[in-house]
Design a protein around this motif. Structure first.
Motif, PDB file in Angstrom:
ATOM      1  N   PHE A   1       0.700  -1.185  -0.009  1.00  0.00           N
ATOM      2  CA  PHE A   1       0.092  -0.008  -0.029  1.00  0.00           C
ATOM      3  C   PHE A   1       0.849   1.218   0.100  1.00  0.00           C
ATOM      4  CE2 PHE A   1      -3.276   2.341   3.321  1.00  0.00           C
ATOM      5  CZ  PHE A   1      -3.728   3.154   2.165  1.00  0.00           C
TER       6      PHE A   1
ATOM      7  N   GLU B   1       0.101   5.347   0.307  1.00  0.00           N
ATOM      8  CA  GLU B   1      -0.756   6.304   0.560  1.00  0.00           C
ATOM      9  C   GLU B   1      -0.089   7.597   0.225  1.00  0.00           C
ATOM     10  OE1 GLU B   1      -3.089   6.113   3.830  1.00  0.00           O
ATOM     11  OE2 GLU B   1      -4.193   8.077   3.614  1.00  0.00           O
TER      12      GLU B   1
ATOM     13  N   LEU C   1       0.751  10.040   2.252  1.00  0.00           N
ATOM     14  CA  LEU C   1       0.818  10.353   3.523  1.00  0.00           C
ATOM     15  C   LEU C   1       2.295  10.399   3.880  1.00  0.00           C
ATOM     16  CD1 LEU C   1       0.085   9.954   6.620  1.00  0.00           C
ATOM     17  CD2 LEU C   1      -0.409   7.545   6.044  1.00  0.00           C
TER      18      LEU C   1
ATOM     19  N   GLY D   1      -6.420   4.678   1.676  1.00  0.00           N
ATOM     20  CA  GLY D   1      -6.234   5.242   2.972  1.00  0.00           C
ATOM     21  C   GLY D   1      -7.286   6.373   3.093  1.00  0.00           C
ATOM     22  N   ASN D   2      -7.083   7.078   4.310  1.00  0.00           N
ATOM     23  CA  ASN D   2      -7.851   8.262   4.664  1.00  0.00           C
ATOM     24  C   ASN D   2      -7.674   9.170   3.601  1.00  0.00           C
ATOM     25  OD1 ASN D   2      -8.520   6.723   6.866  1.00  0.00           O
ATOM     26  ND2 ASN D   2      -7.223   7.813   8.262  1.00  0.00           N
TER      27      ASN D   2
ATOM     28  N   TRP E   1      -4.786  14.073   6.667  1.00  0.00           N
ATOM     29  CA  TRP E   1      -3.288  14.049   7.662  1.00  0.00           C
ATOM     30  C   TRP E   1      -2.973  15.651   7.746  1.00  0.00           C
ATOM     31  CZ3 TRP E   1      -2.798   9.403   9.603  1.00  0.00           C
ATOM     32  CH2 TRP E   1      -3.501   8.698   8.908  1.00  0.00           C
TER      33      TRP E   1
ATOM     34  N   ASN F   1     -12.744   4.029   1.478  1.00  0.00           N
ATOM     35  CA  ASN F   1     -11.722   3.658   2.393  1.00  0.00           C
ATOM     36  C   ASN F   1     -12.372   3.777   3.823  1.00  0.00           C
ATOM     37  OD1 ASN F   1      -9.215   2.934   3.509  1.00  0.00           O
ATOM     38  ND2 ASN F   1      -9.365   4.843   4.532  1.00  0.00           N
ATOM     39  N   GLU F   2     -12.495   2.868   4.585  1.00  0.00           N
ATOM     40  CA  GLU F   2     -12.957   2.925   6.030  1.00  0.00           C
ATOM     41  C   GLU F   2     -14.053   4.124   6.159  1.00  0.00           C
ATOM     42  OE1 GLU F   2      -9.341   3.873   8.470  1.00  0.00           O
ATOM     43  OE2 GLU F   2      -8.812   1.578   8.053  1.00  0.00           O
TER      44      GLU F   2
ATOM     45  N   TRP G   1     -13.220   9.185  11.697  1.00  0.00           N
ATOM     46  CA  TRP G   1     -12.179  10.143  11.483  1.00  0.00           C
ATOM     47  C   TRP G   1     -12.143  10.275   9.891  1.00  0.00           C
ATOM     48  CZ3 TRP G   1     -11.943   5.107  13.403  1.00  0.00           C
ATOM     49  CH2 TRP G   1     -11.626   4.191  12.504  1.00  0.00           C
TER      50      TRP G   1
ATOM     51  N   HIS H   1      -9.537  -4.445   7.742  1.00  0.00           N
ATOM     52  CA  HIS H   1      -8.319  -3.793   8.039  1.00  0.00           C
ATOM     53  C   HIS H   1      -7.954  -4.215   9.518  1.00  0.00           C
ATOM     54  CE1 HIS H   1      -8.953   0.059   5.162  1.00  0.00           C
ATOM     55  NE2 HIS H   1      -8.878  -1.086   4.647  1.00  0.00           N
TER      56      HIS H   1
ATOM     57  N   GLU I   1      -5.521  -3.573   4.673  1.00  0.00           N
ATOM     58  CA  GLU I   1      -4.697  -2.956   5.549  1.00  0.00           C
ATOM     59  C   GLU I   1      -4.236  -3.948   6.673  1.00  0.00           C
ATOM     60  OE1 GLU I   1      -5.306   1.170   6.724  1.00  0.00           O
ATOM     61  OE2 GLU I   1      -6.273   1.804   4.839  1.00  0.00           O
TER      62      GLU I   1
ATOM     63  N   TRP J   1       1.090  -1.040  14.144  1.00  0.00           N
ATOM     64  CA  TRP J   1       1.254   0.330  14.177  1.00  0.00           C
ATOM     65  C   TRP J   1       0.833   1.027  15.547  1.00  0.00           C
ATOM     66  CZ3 TRP J   1      -3.246   3.645  11.432  1.00  0.00           C
ATOM     67  CH2 TRP J   1      -3.019   4.958  11.611  1.00  0.00           C
TER      68      TRP J   1
ATOM     69  N   LEU K   1       3.650   8.747  10.855  1.00  0.00           N
ATOM     70  CA  LEU K   1       3.556   7.391  11.145  1.00  0.00           C
ATOM     71  C   LEU K   1       4.666   6.531  10.713  1.00  0.00           C
ATOM     72  CD1 LEU K   1       0.334   8.321  10.387  1.00  0.00           C
ATOM     73  CD2 LEU K   1      -0.011   6.027   9.576  1.00  0.00           C
TER      74      LEU K   1
ATOM     75  N   ALA L   1       0.013  -2.659   5.269  1.00  0.00           N
ATOM     76  CA  ALA L   1       0.282  -1.323   5.174  1.00  0.00           C
ATOM     77  C   ALA L   1       1.259  -0.541   6.228  1.00  0.00           C
ATOM     78  CB  ALA L   1      -1.135  -0.723   6.004  1.00  0.00           C
ATOM     79  N   GLN L   2       2.149  -0.023   5.535  1.00  0.00           N
ATOM     80  CA  GLN L   2       2.191   0.427   4.040  1.00  0.00           C
ATOM     81  C   GLN L   2       3.738  -0.017   3.521  1.00  0.00           C
ATOM     82  OE1 GLN L   2       0.910   4.539   3.485  1.00  0.00           O
ATOM     83  NE2 GLN L   2      -0.940   4.121   4.730  1.00  0.00           N
TER      84      GLN L   2
ATOM     85  N   ILE M   1       4.610   3.407   8.332  1.00  0.00           N
ATOM     86  CA  ILE M   1       4.564   2.096   8.826  1.00  0.00           C
ATOM     87  C   ILE M   1       4.898   1.278   7.833  1.00  0.00           C
ATOM     88  CG2 ILE M   1       2.921   2.542  10.744  1.00  0.00           C
ATOM     89  CD1 ILE M   1       0.310   1.944   8.679  1.00  0.00           C
TER      90      ILE M   1
HETATM   91  O1  AHR Z   1      -2.438   3.091   6.779  1.00  0.00           O
HETATM   92  C1  AHR Z   1      -2.803   4.462   7.681  1.00  0.00           C
HETATM   93  C2  AHR Z   1      -4.283   4.562   7.862  1.00  0.00           C
HETATM   94  O2  AHR Z   1      -4.941   3.592   8.651  1.00  0.00           O
HETATM   95  C3  AHR Z   1      -4.964   4.580   6.577  1.00  0.00           C
HETATM   96  O3  AHR Z   1      -4.994   5.948   5.940  1.00  0.00           O
HETATM   97  C4  AHR Z   1      -6.599   4.233   6.968  1.00  0.00           C
HETATM   98  O4  AHR Z   1      -7.199   3.585   6.120  1.00  0.00           O
HETATM   99  C5  AHR Z   1      -6.064   3.510   8.291  1.00  0.00           C
HETATM  100  O5  AHR Z   1      -6.802   4.226   9.420  1.00  0.00           O
END
Ligand code: AHR
Length: 501
Positions: free
Chosen positions: A26, A28, A30, A72-73, A98, A173-174, A179, A243, A293, A297, A317, A349-350, A355
């Protein structure tokens, strides 16, 4: 108590052919995953596209079959049009997931180019946070339609004559997480996901879609979320996502090492929910799972909570992984292999800096974190058929999790290469674990190698200055007599026993 364990493996008792895409990862937008991770124009190893080739080499070493992108977010506020066309015209945006500034200097087409060089497929996510079906149909037209329409011709004008033909797409995603930008109830998401799925498949009927499951086993809406979402989407998607991240915040390593048992429970419950919906729908389709994911973490949580907003590609992260984290990652990989009949895709992830198994310094080197190794071994040697692990092992209890076997293991049979690989973790922190592995149906066997990751210090880490402090060796003690293997697994160790059959 005398510790011991026994495992019986038979080639006729297969769980499933393993889908290699469970060794996916993954990237992202980020932190330093993209910028100064995979992409750093000006870096001494950068190629003509600005992709770091030192990082690329490590990713190729891992043989990552598929990479999820762009979040991801992050994806829940993603305007993909900002990321294509001439770089000098691309807009800088406030990125709210983020809380950074996104320059868009690396975008959708660059990621497709990068994936080709990495020998990976793309798993592309669409924005169902701030956007919806209209945006998703435009993106897939831009990406996969050959030409003769506004968006596909725009792609061609950007220098991509041939369609990208991305096969795998995530519907958001999620979306259950408060959040998330544009979080939704299960009904709101289920309705949006099905309408988006319909138009995407009308543009390209060959694609496969992943609907969002829960963001983790601990979500208050789990598993009602799965059931409601599937009620809307069952006939329109091929996969449901899971996840899960684990941490050792309490410094309770025996419990930390047992978390993979909960991960298995999670997979079983989601599979059962899918099967309930299959019965309810009178469907013939088996819903598959995408564990898109998963990882450890927690190390970076404190540093991230102190960061000021609106930097460009700040460190975020950036977990520095230790030896015990690598063991947990090993047990999580084994958990997915045990359920490889349902889990057909997965993404560690990732991949870089966030992470991640690979770390870089800006303008400097790249190195392998501890978790790189179990991921590498599983990806290289875990291809073939997963065999049912009949395991008898001494056990332990923690306050939270009981009946934890010291031995966690699975065998993979690669018929083409005439090889069986046994992945095994000894969860005992003080003592070695004598293990007998009975490969009765394979006849005469010989040991190719016994790789071991062990360390007296559970908290030992790799750094740029000391990149090989935690690394595997292949001086393990496995021996074979006929088709019976004996090994003493070092305390707190990850083991890969490769056998010629
Ligand atoms: O992988 C980090 C974050 O973890 C991702 O952006 C999100 O989907 C999850 O909460």
């Amino acid at each position: 108590m005398t510790l011991k364990a026994k495992m019986i493996v038979d080639k006729d008792f297969a769980i499933s052919e393993i889908d290699n895409r469970i060794y996916g990862s993954f990237i992202e937008h980020l932190g330093r995953a993209v910028y100064n991770g995979i992409y750093e124009p000006g870096h001494q190893s950068a190629d003509e596209s600005g992709f770091r080739s030192d990082v690329m080499e490590m990713i190729r070493e891992l043989q990552v079959p598929i990479v999820r992108y762009p979040g991801g977010n992050f994806v829940s506020g993603y305007n993909w049009e900002d990321t294509v066309g001439p770089k000098e015209l691309r807009k800088r945006r406030l990125e709210l997931a983020w809380r950074v500034v996104e320059t868009n200097q690396f975008g959708f087409n660059e990621f497709v180019d990068w994936s080709k060089k990495a020998n990976s497929e793309v798993m592309m996510a669409v924005n169902l946070g701030t956007r919806g079906a209209d945006d998703a149909r435009n993106l897939i037209e831009y990406s996969n339609h050959p030409g003769g329409s506004y968006w596909s011709d725009l792609r061609r004008s950007h220098g991509y004559e041939q369609p990208h033909n991305i096969k795998t797409w995530c519907l958001g995603n999620e979306m259950d997480g408060p959040w998330q930008i544009g979080a939704k109830t299960a009904t709101e998401y289920g309705r949006l996901a099905v309408e988006t799925a319909k138009v995407m498949k009308w543009v390209d009927p060959t694609i496969e879609l992943v609907a969002c499951g829960s963001s983790g086993l601990g979500m208050p809406t789990f598993p009602e979320w799965e059931s409601t979402v599937l009620d809307h989407t069952y006939d329109h998607v091929e996969y449901l996502s899971l996840h899960q991240y684990y941490g050792n915040q309490e410094n309770d390593t025996p419990t930390f090492l047992a978390r993979s048992l909960q991960m298995e429970e999670f997979i079983r419950t989601v599979a059962a929910t899918c099967d309930y919906m299959k019965a309810k729908k009178r469907s013939k389709k088996k819903m598959l799972l995408s564990f898109d994911e998963w990882n450890v973490w927690y190390h970076s949580n404190a540093a991230d909570s102190k960061r000021e907003p609106w930097d460009i590609a700040p460190p975020q992260l950036e977990d520095i992984y230790n030896h015990e984290d690598a063991l947990v990652v090993g047990t999580m990989l084994i958990a997915m292999l045990k359920h490889s009949d349902r889990v057909r895709m997965a993404c560690m992830a990732q991949l870089v800096n966030v992470i991640a198994p690979i770390m870089t310094s800006n303008g400097g080197g790249a190195w392998r974190q501890t978790i790189f190794y179990p991921y590498l071994h599983a990806s290289l040697f875990g291809r073939g058929k997963a065999l049912v692990p009949l395991v008898q092992s001494s056990k332990y209890d923690t306050k939270e999790i009981t009946d934890v076997p010291y031995l966690e293991s699975i065998a993979v049979y690669n018929e083409e290469k005439s090889e069986v690989t046994i992945f095994a973790v000894n969860r005992h922190l003080e003592e070695q674990l004598p293990v007998e592995i009975d490969l009765r149906s394979f006849g005469e066997c010989s040991i190719i190698e016994h790789i071991v990751m062990e360390n007296d210090d559970l908290k030992a880490v790799n750094t740029e200055l000391e990149p090989n402090r935690v690394a595997p060796h292949n001086r393990g003690n496995a021996s074979v007599d006929g088709s019976t293997i004996q090994a003493k697994l070092a305390k707190a160790s990850w083991n890969v026993i490769r056998v010629k059959v």
